[in-house]
Design an enzyme around this catalytic site. Structure first.
Site, PDB file in Angstrom:
ATOM      1  CG  ASP A  49      -1.998   1.231   1.226  1.00 31.74           C
ATOM      2  OD1 ASP A  49      -2.827   1.214   0.579  1.00 31.74           O
ATOM      3  OD2 ASP A  49      -1.402   2.038   2.041  1.00 31.74           O
ATOM      4  CE1 TYR A  54       0.510   7.706   2.891  1.00 37.80           C
ATOM      5  CE2 TYR A  54       1.101   5.716   2.175  1.00 37.80           C
ATOM      6  CZ  TYR A  54      -0.122   6.565   2.692  1.00 37.80           C
ATOM      7  OH  TYR A  54      -1.120   5.873   3.200  1.00 37.80           O
TER       8      TYR A  54
HETATM    9  P1  NAP Z   1       0.989   1.022  12.129  1.00 35.95           P
HETATM   10  O1  NAP Z   1       1.219   0.182  11.039  1.00 35.95           O
HETATM   11  O2  NAP Z   1      -0.220   0.713  12.912  1.00 35.95           O
HETATM   12  O3  NAP Z   1       2.310   1.122  12.848  1.00 35.95           O
HETATM   13  C1  NAP Z   1       3.576   1.583  12.345  1.00 35.95           C
HETATM   14  C2  NAP Z   1       4.594   1.515  13.323  1.00 35.95           C
HETATM   15  O4  NAP Z   1       4.547   0.102  13.946  1.00 35.95           O
HETATM   16  C3  NAP Z   1       5.978   1.703  12.744  1.00 35.95           C
HETATM   17  O5  NAP Z   1       6.704   2.623  13.784  1.00 35.95           O
HETATM   18  C4  NAP Z   1       6.629   0.299  12.561  1.00 35.95           C
HETATM   19  O6  NAP Z   1       8.120   0.508  13.082  1.00 35.95           O
HETATM   20  C5  NAP Z   1       5.953  -0.049  14.049  1.00 35.95           C
HETATM   21  N1  NAP Z   1       5.916  -1.877  13.975  1.00 35.95           N
HETATM   22  C6  NAP Z   1       5.321  -2.593  12.808  1.00 35.95           C
HETATM   23  N2  NAP Z   1       5.452  -3.697  13.103  1.00 35.95           N
HETATM   24  C7  NAP Z   1       6.136  -3.844  14.067  1.00 35.95           C
HETATM   25  C8  NAP Z   1       6.686  -4.886  14.897  1.00 35.95           C
HETATM   26  N3  NAP Z   1       6.582  -6.275  14.607  1.00 35.95           N
HETATM   27  N4  NAP Z   1       7.195  -4.764  16.048  1.00 35.95           N
HETATM   28  C9  NAP Z   1       7.528  -3.541  16.881  1.00 35.95           C
HETATM   29  N5  NAP Z   1       7.137  -2.289  15.808  1.00 35.95           N
HETATM   30  C10 NAP Z   1       6.535  -2.790  14.751  1.00 35.95           C
HETATM   31  O7  NAP Z   1       0.831   2.534  11.629  1.00 35.95           O
HETATM   32  P2  NAP Z   1       0.500   3.155   9.999  1.00 35.95           P
HETATM   33  O8  NAP Z   1       1.849   3.358   9.250  1.00 35.95           O
HETATM   34  O9  NAP Z   1      -0.158   4.380  10.165  1.00 35.95           O
HETATM   35  O10 NAP Z   1      -0.287   2.256   9.228  1.00 35.95           O
HETATM   36  C11 NAP Z   1      -0.323   1.145   8.405  1.00 35.95           C
HETATM   37  C12 NAP Z   1      -0.163   1.759   6.924  1.00 35.95           C
HETATM   38  O11 NAP Z   1      -1.527   2.070   6.738  1.00 35.95           O
HETATM   39  C13 NAP Z   1       0.447   3.088   6.445  1.00 35.95           C
HETATM   40  O12 NAP Z   1       1.815   2.778   6.312  1.00 35.95           O
HETATM   41  C14 NAP Z   1      -0.209   3.052   5.107  1.00 35.95           C
HETATM   42  O13 NAP Z   1       0.223   2.526   4.095  1.00 35.95           O
HETATM   43  C15 NAP Z   1      -1.609   3.009   5.425  1.00 35.95           C
HETATM   44  N6  NAP Z   1      -2.510   4.049   6.102  1.00 35.95           N
HETATM   45  C16 NAP Z   1      -3.533   4.557   5.448  1.00 35.95           C
HETATM   46  C17 NAP Z   1      -4.238   5.755   5.821  1.00 35.95           C
HETATM   47  C18 NAP Z   1      -5.148   6.241   4.802  1.00 35.95           C
HETATM   48  O14 NAP Z   1      -5.907   7.519   4.974  1.00 35.95           O
HETATM   49  N7  NAP Z   1      -5.847   5.611   3.947  1.00 35.95           N
HETATM   50  C19 NAP Z   1      -3.841   6.410   6.796  1.00 35.95           C
HETATM   51  C20 NAP Z   1      -2.821   5.858   7.844  1.00 35.95           C
HETATM   52  C21 NAP Z   1      -2.123   4.866   7.177  1.00 35.95           C
HETATM   53  P3  NAP Z   1       9.100   0.406  12.071  1.00 35.95           P
HETATM   54  O15 NAP Z   1       8.540   0.905  10.760  1.00 35.95           O
HETATM   55  O16 NAP Z   1      10.200   1.177  12.757  1.00 35.95           O
HETATM   56  O17 NAP Z   1       9.483  -1.039  11.706  1.00 35.95           O
END
Ligand code: NAP
Length: 283
Positions: A49, A54
């Site tokens: 995604d 971004y």
């Molecule tokens: P998330 O996936 O809830 O959290 C990301 C954080 O969790 C990062 O700091 C990552 O660390 C950490 N993490 C992931 N796996 C881990 C593990 N096994 N152990 C320890 N820490 C871990 O937050 P998000 O990035 O907001 O959401 C995921 C994706 O959804 C985004 O990247 C994006 O593609 C999408 N998104 C879409 C929207 C929308 O409006 N459509 C909004 C927000 C997000 P590291 O990176 O340091 O590994």
């Protein structure tokens, strides 16, 4: 990795995919993050995604670099158009820019990032044009509530609306009340973003009487694996955690291939009740 039919498409997607928001953009952290993304794909997390938003396009370029050398059809690639670019002409142009940055000639899924002020009928007409031109396989939206979703769905004439990507984590379960049932009846897949609540993960894990730890211990899994498994317990829900470290990606991949039992689900349900906030997402 478990795979599931993706709504009314002929695509089969992994239960756990990979997000790319705030992907590192330079240096050693970038190199590790690219390796992590590829490692995730090798483990079956091939639903990637991204979005034009971004890194103002930089993350799409990085994803394009990371995917270079892989067979295009081995990856399911999603990107998103910003609402400010969502007029008919600008949606087409935005998609073409995304394709160039990603170095591919089609997107598997193209989403309107969140509802904006331009008429949804215009954006959806552009989406259909992109499908007709072979630049997009499937059309979806993100951060849409039920009424907005119905408007987008009925605005489409030739292509079905196959996905709504929304905020969903243990402290934000509002979608379970109306949106999730609605999507199921309309055969619209739900892709859960921010499954760890980003900065809220620590408080999520800590303030629930150790329920997550106990469930994790019982299954020989980690708390994060329990969380991802719980969020995707409904076969219509997929999730896309973002991880820039190989160890994190490997841990997240282990969230699939097994199931919580009814007692686990009940305990987690009680510890993290649904609080309906009315509004959908903080972006
Ligand atoms: P998330 O996936 O809830 O959290 C990301 C954080 O969790 C990062 O700091 C990552 O660390 C950490 N993490 C992931 N796996 C881990 C593990 N096994 N152990 C320890 N820490 C871990 O937050 P998000 O990035 O907001 O959401 C995921 C994706 O959804 C985004 O990247 C994006 O593609 C999408 N998104 C879409 C929207 C929308 O409006 N459509 C909004 C927000 C997000 P590291 O990176 O340091 O590994």
């Amino acid at each position: 990795m478990d795979v599931r039919p993706f709504a009314k498409t002929n695509a089969i997607l992994p239960r756990i995919g990979q997000g790319t928001w705030e992907f590192p953009e330079a240096g050693a952290r970038l190199r590790e993050a690219m390796d992590a993304l590829r490692r995730g794909i090798a483990l079956g997390m091939n639903h990637i995604d991204t979005a034009e938003m971004y890194g103002a396009g930089r993350v799409e370029e990085i994803v394009g670099d990371a995917l270079a050398g892989l067979k295009r059809s081995d990856v399911f690639l999603t990107s998103k158009v910003l609402p400010s670019n969502a007029s008919f002409k600008k949606t087409i142009a935005a998609c073409e820019r995304s394709l160039r940055r990603l170095r591919t000639d089609y997107l598997d899924l193209y989403l309107l990032h969140w509802p904006g002020s331009l008429p949804i009928s215009e954006t959806m007409a552009a989406m259909e044009q992109l499908v007709d031109d072979g630049k997009v396989r499937f059309v979806g939206v993100s951060n849409f509530d039920v009424e907005e979703l119905e408007e987008a769905r009925t605005a489409l004439r030739r292509a079905p609306l196959v996905c709504n990507q929304v905020l969903y984590h243990l402290r934000e379960r509002g979608i379970e009340e109306r949106l999730l049932p609605f999507c199921k009846t309309r055969d619209i897949a739900v892709v859960a973003y921010t499954p760890f609540g980003r900065g809220r993960f620590a408080s999520t894990a800590a303030h629930a009487d150790g329920v997550l730890e106990k469930v994790a211990d019982r299954h020989g899994k980690t708390v994060r694996q329990v969380i991802l498994n719980f969020l995707t317990r409904d076969p219509n829900v997929f999730t896309i955690p973002k991880a820039a470290h190989i160890a994190h990606v490997e841990e997240n991949a282990g969230a699939a291939g097994w199931e919580l039992n009814a007692d686990d689900v009940r305990r987690i349900d009680e510890a993290f009740p649904i609080i309906y906030r009315g509004a959908l997402a903080t972006l």
